[in-house]
Structure formats: structure tokens, C-alpha cells
Design a protein around this motif. Structure first.
Motif, mmCIF file in Angstrom:
data_model
loop_
_atom_site.group_PDB
_atom_site.id
_atom_site.type_symbol
_atom_site.label_atom_id
_atom_site.label_comp_id
_atom_site.label_asym_id
_atom_site.label_seq_id
_atom_site.Cartn_x
_atom_site.Cartn_y
_atom_site.Cartn_z
ATOM 1 N N LYS A 59 -11.690 3.387 0.293
ATOM 2 C CA LYS A 59 -10.984 3.343 -0.993
ATOM 3 C C LYS A 59 -10.630 1.899 -1.377
ATOM 4 O O LYS A 59 -10.707 1.520 -2.538
ATOM 5 C CB LYS A 59 -9.718 4.209 -0.922
ATOM 6 C CG LYS A 59 -10.013 5.708 -1.070
ATOM 7 C CD LYS A 59 -8.882 6.582 -0.578
ATOM 8 C CE LYS A 59 -7.663 6.540 -1.464
ATOM 9 N NZ LYS A 59 -6.627 7.507 -0.971
ATOM 10 N N HIS A 60 -10.271 1.096 -0.373
ATOM 11 C CA HIS A 60 -10.020 -0.325 -0.647
ATOM 12 C C HIS A 60 -11.294 -1.006 -1.154
ATOM 13 O O HIS A 60 -11.278 -1.727 -2.149
ATOM 14 C CB HIS A 60 -9.528 -1.047 0.608
ATOM 15 C CG HIS A 60 -8.122 -0.714 1.005
ATOM 16 N ND1 HIS A 60 -7.046 -0.884 0.155
ATOM 17 C CD2 HIS A 60 -7.608 -0.239 2.168
ATOM 18 C CE1 HIS A 60 -5.935 -0.515 0.783
ATOM 19 N NE2 HIS A 60 -6.254 -0.109 1.992
ATOM 20 N N TYR A 77 0.001 10.769 7.328
ATOM 21 C CA TYR A 77 0.065 9.422 6.764
ATOM 22 C C TYR A 77 1.096 8.501 7.420
ATOM 23 O O TYR A 77 0.915 7.278 7.419
ATOM 24 C CB TYR A 77 0.322 9.508 5.258
ATOM 25 C CG TYR A 77 -0.860 10.106 4.520
ATOM 26 C CD1 TYR A 77 -2.040 9.371 4.365
ATOM 27 C CD2 TYR A 77 -0.832 11.410 4.028
ATOM 28 C CE1 TYR A 77 -3.143 9.907 3.730
ATOM 29 C CE2 TYR A 77 -1.936 11.956 3.388
ATOM 30 C CZ TYR A 77 -3.087 11.205 3.240
ATOM 31 O OH TYR A 77 -4.190 11.746 2.618
ATOM 32 N N THR A 99 -7.779 -2.184 7.821
ATOM 33 C CA THR A 99 -7.577 -0.737 7.969
ATOM 34 C C THR A 99 -8.580 -0.170 8.976
ATOM 35 O O THR A 99 -8.220 0.603 9.864
ATOM 36 C CB THR A 99 -7.719 -0.017 6.613
ATOM 37 O OG1 THR A 99 -6.800 -0.603 5.686
ATOM 38 C CG2 THR A 99 -7.409 1.470 6.732
ATOM 39 N N ILE A 138 -0.316 6.109 9.951
ATOM 40 C CA ILE A 138 -1.087 5.004 9.353
ATOM 41 C C ILE A 138 -0.139 3.874 8.961
ATOM 42 O O ILE A 138 -0.375 2.704 9.293
ATOM 43 C CB ILE A 138 -1.899 5.484 8.126
ATOM 44 C CG1 ILE A 138 -2.813 6.651 8.515
ATOM 45 C CG2 ILE A 138 -2.710 4.328 7.541
ATOM 46 C CD1 ILE A 138 -3.588 7.240 7.348
ATOM 47 N N SER A 139 0.938 4.208 8.265
ATOM 48 C CA SER A 139 1.932 3.193 7.899
ATOM 49 C C SER A 139 2.469 2.517 9.149
ATOM 50 O O SER A 139 2.667 1.298 9.177
ATOM 51 C CB SER A 139 3.109 3.832 7.149
ATOM 52 O OG SER A 139 2.658 4.452 5.977
ATOM 53 N N ILE A 185 0.856 -1.197 0.000
ATOM 54 C CA ILE A 185 0.000 0.000 0.000
ATOM 55 C C ILE A 185 0.889 1.243 0.000
ATOM 56 O O ILE A 185 1.820 1.354 0.800
ATOM 57 C CB ILE A 185 -0.927 0.045 1.240
ATOM 58 C CG1 ILE A 185 -1.868 -1.168 1.277
ATOM 59 C CG2 ILE A 185 -1.758 1.334 1.244
ATOM 60 C CD1 ILE A 185 -2.640 -1.309 2.584
ATOM 61 N N MET A 226 -8.027 7.033 8.014
ATOM 62 C CA MET A 226 -7.996 5.574 7.811
ATOM 63 C C MET A 226 -9.370 5.041 7.404
ATOM 64 O O MET A 226 -9.472 4.071 6.657
ATOM 65 C CB MET A 226 -7.501 4.866 9.068
ATOM 66 C CG MET A 226 -5.999 4.981 9.254
ATOM 67 S SD MET A 226 -5.412 4.141 10.739
ATOM 68 C CE MET A 226 -5.244 2.465 10.128
ATOM 69 N N SER A 282 -5.355 11.081 11.867
ATOM 70 C CA SER A 282 -4.867 9.913 11.119
ATOM 71 C C SER A 282 -5.903 8.791 11.166
ATOM 72 O O SER A 282 -6.135 8.100 10.174
ATOM 73 C CB SER A 282 -3.532 9.417 11.700
ATOM 74 O OG SER A 282 -2.514 10.361 11.469
ATOM 75 N N GLU A 316 -9.467 5.607 3.831
ATOM 76 C CA GLU A 316 -8.619 4.606 3.161
ATOM 77 C C GLU A 316 -9.333 3.248 3.088
ATOM 78 O O GLU A 316 -9.244 2.542 2.081
ATOM 79 C CB GLU A 316 -7.278 4.458 3.893
ATOM 80 C CG GLU A 316 -6.352 5.662 3.763
ATOM 81 C CD GLU A 316 -5.795 5.842 2.357
ATOM 82 O OE1 GLU A 316 -5.727 4.872 1.587
ATOM 83 O OE2 GLU A 316 -5.439 6.993 2.003
ATOM 84 N N TYR A 348 0.729 5.116 0.647
ATOM 85 C CA TYR A 348 -0.044 6.256 1.122
ATOM 86 C C TYR A 348 0.593 7.543 0.581
ATOM 87 O O TYR A 348 1.785 7.557 0.270
ATOM 88 C CB TYR A 348 -0.042 6.292 2.654
ATOM 89 C CG TYR A 348 -0.736 5.101 3.290
ATOM 90 C CD1 TYR A 348 -2.114 4.947 3.187
ATOM 91 C CD2 TYR A 348 -0.014 4.118 3.965
ATOM 92 C CE1 TYR A 348 -2.763 3.849 3.747
ATOM 93 C CE2 TYR A 348 -0.644 3.022 4.533
ATOM 94 C CZ TYR A 348 -2.015 2.887 4.416
ATOM 95 O OH TYR A 348 -2.644 1.802 4.961
ATOM 96 N N PRO A 349 -0.178 8.629 0.475
ATOM 97 C CA PRO A 349 0.419 9.895 0.019
ATOM 98 C C PRO A 349 1.611 10.299 0.902
ATOM 99 O O PRO A 349 1.645 9.974 2.094
ATOM 100 C CB PRO A 349 -0.730 10.903 0.159
ATOM 101 C CG PRO A 349 -1.970 10.066 0.077
ATOM 102 C CD PRO A 349 -1.631 8.760 0.722
#
Length: 322
Positions: free
Chosen positions: A116-117, A28, A70, A31-32, A18, A110, A106, A113, A20-21
Motif C-alpha cells: 500500500k505504501h 493491527y 514495513t 504492527i504499531s 501512519i 504487514m 500480523s 501494508e 492503521y485500522p
């Protein structure tokens, strides 16, 4: 068919892939960070295992698994803020590293995100998948709210408690399984059967957690034993004890709620639990939900060899050591 280990490897690889920006970095990076902390990946694995029952291509189902993982990690960021927890999986929590405001933001992104998945799924299954995902996510939030409210309430009934853990913990397992089945184009009744399996398994798993908190081996449990007792948490065991105590023990129980000698508090609570056979009563309740879960799985119209891995995983979850 794939083993849970293979599926977890697929999930870990997909998470690593994945992107992320890059900016804003402080939005971001957390999140990672939390997505890479690992864990057992049980929930996304259940999505894939559910789809695997119907011979779906697990890589096509992966967006649904990533959405669930997520979302789950988003709830962990916000739970840690609410609990003021310093550690998650042995590492500093997001709010400890980046601050509360950053962690809230954050967590918020998520949820975007996760959607988006989901949007990457085939259009033919997307409507049902969204409906399942949204009702699951809403249920988890409702469960967390009830859990917070129970902390300040004097009286909580056992059915209320079971409903709270159903929402907070179990609907996510049920939702993960239903989602996997829907993306694999299972029938509506097959998807519902898997939801029943996951939800009942989730309730049994949480009840087992309540029991392990009092009677578990700290080395094997992986958490502080007696933590619920110290926090006066209204678990099934405490609620059952409150139902059964005689007046003298009721007074002792009331006193124990304010004990500052924590070792003594744990010891005396255990003595009360033993006196009223609370462990056996809680085990019976746990077994009843586990039985319902396995009954739902046994009634699922899929070949037995395809169900075997799911059966083994569920049995492993329900056989943690005391």
C-alpha cells in the motif's frame, strides 16, 4: 543534501503518522508495536539517501522508504517466531505478547501494508519500483530458507554461505538503494551501481558480524559474544576452519560441537581460530566485499559532495569496534 540523522528523524515522524485500522485490534496493534520499537532505520534511510543523491524530494520518496521498513519489520516478526526469540530490541517479541498465530497474521498483513505504501508512488516509477521491491522481498525469503537448511546440513561451502548472506541480508540493502534511485528517476546504470554498492556492503557487514561474534567487545557489540559458537552456526569463520584443520584438530572440533561447558567451548574454539589465523582470513574476505562496495560508489556518476554522506555512513557501518 540531508544528513542520515535528519533522514532518520523524517522516517520516525512518517512512521508515527501512519494510521492503521482500529479493528481487529489484535491484528493491527502488533504492527504499531514493532514499527515503534525503533532501531537504526538503516534500510529506509538508504532509500532516502539514494534518492538524495539525485536531488529528489525525500518526502515524495518516503512511501518507498516506508515500504522497505514495513517489509523489514514483517520479516523480523516471522524470524523471531522461527528462532523462538523472547526479545527484540530489548522488548518482548510480538509472538510473546500476542501469541504465534496472531504474530503470523500480523506479519502477513504487514506485507499488504508495504504494498500500500508503494502504491502511493508516482505512476511513472511504480512498475520499476514494484519489480525491485518484489525481487528483493523474494530474495530475503530465499536467504532465510537457505539459512534454515544449512542448520541441518553437515557440509556447506563458503560460496554457498556467501550466497545465503547475500540473499538474507545484503539484497535488502542493495534493493533499498536501487529503489531510492529509481523513485528519484536515476538512470538504469546508476540504479544498478547503487544496488552493487548496497549488496556488497551488506555482505561485508554480515561477515564483520561473524568476526565480531567471536572477537567483539560485548559492551560495544550489543550482542552476546560467542553466540554463534554456542549455536554451532556455520559462519564464514567455522567454514574456513573446517577447510584448514589437521586430522587431530578436526576431532577436537567435532567434540566441541557437543560441549555443554559453554565458556570452555568458546575458549577452545577461539584457540583453534587463532591457530589457523581464521580472524585474518575472515577480515580479508570482509575487506574484499567492502572494497567492491566502495569501488561501485566511487564509479557512480554523481558529484563527490553528494556522495560524501553515503560514504561516511558506509565507513561507520564497517568500523564497528572489536
Amino acid at each position: 543534501m540531508h544528513t542520515p540523522t535528519q533522514l532518520q528523524e523524517f522516517i520516525d515522524q512518517a512512521i508515527q503518522n501512519i494510521i492503521y485500522p482500529a479493528q481487529p485490534e489484535r491484528l493491527y496493534l502488533p504492527i504499531s508495536y514493532i514499527m515503534s520499537l525503533g532501531g537504526k532505520r538503516i534500510r529506509p534511510a538508504l532509500v532516502l539517501m539514494s534518492a538524495d543523491l539525485f536531488a529528489a524530494d525525500v518526502h515524495q520518496v518516503m512511501p518507498a522508504a516506508l515500504a522497505i521498513e514495513t517489509f523489514h519489520n514483517f520479516t523480523l516478526i516471522h524470524d523471531d517466531i522461527m528462532d523462538n526469540a523472547p526479545l527484540r530490541r530489548g522488548k518482548a517479541t510480538v509472538h510473546e505478547k500476542w501469541g504465534v498465530n496472531n504474530a503470523i497474521l500480523s506479519g502477513d498483513v504487514m506485507m499488504v501494508e508495504a504494498n500500500k505504501h508503494l502504491a502511493m508512488l508516482d505512476a511513472a516509477v511504480l512498475k520499476d519500483a514494484l519489480e525491485t521491491f518484489n525481487s528483493t522481498a523474494q530474495g530475503v525469503c530465499e536467504g532465510q530458507q537457505l539459512d534454515m537448511e544449512f542448520e541441518s546440513r553437515d557440509q556447506v561451502s563458503i560460496p554457498e554461505y556467501i550466497n545465503m548472506i547475500r540473499l538474507k541480508t545484503a539484497v535488502l540493502l542493495g534493493g533499498a538503494m536501487k529503489l531510492g534511485a529509481q523513485v528519484a528517476r536515476a538512470t538504469k546504470s546508476q540504479a544498478e551501481q547503487l544496488y552493487a554498492f548496497g549488496e556488497n556492503l551488506g555482505i561485508a557487514f554480515q561477515l564483520q558480524d561473524d568476526i565480531l561474534d567471536v572477537y567483539g567487545d560485548p559492551e560495544k557489540f550489543g550482542k552476546q559474544v560467542g553466540g554463534d559458537i554456542i549455536a554451532n552456526k556455520k559462519t564464514l569463520l567455522l567454514l574456513k576452519l573446517k577447510e584448514l584443520t589437521n586430522p587431530a584438530d578436526e576431532d577436537l572440533l567435532e567434540d566441541l560441537m557437543t560441549y555443554t561447558n559453554l565458556a570452555q567451548k568458546i575458549e577452545k574454539m577461539r584457540m583453534l581460530y587463532d591457530k589457523y589465523n581464521i580472524r585474518e582470513l575472515a577480515m580479508a574476505e570482509m575487506s574484499a566485499y567492502a572494497d567492491q562496495a566502495f569501488q561501485a560508489l566511487s564509479e557512480l556518476e554523481v558529484s563527490e559532495d553528494r556522495k560524501s554522506e553515503l560514504d561516511l555512513l558506509a565507513k561507520a557501518l564497517m568500523n564497528r569496534e572489536y
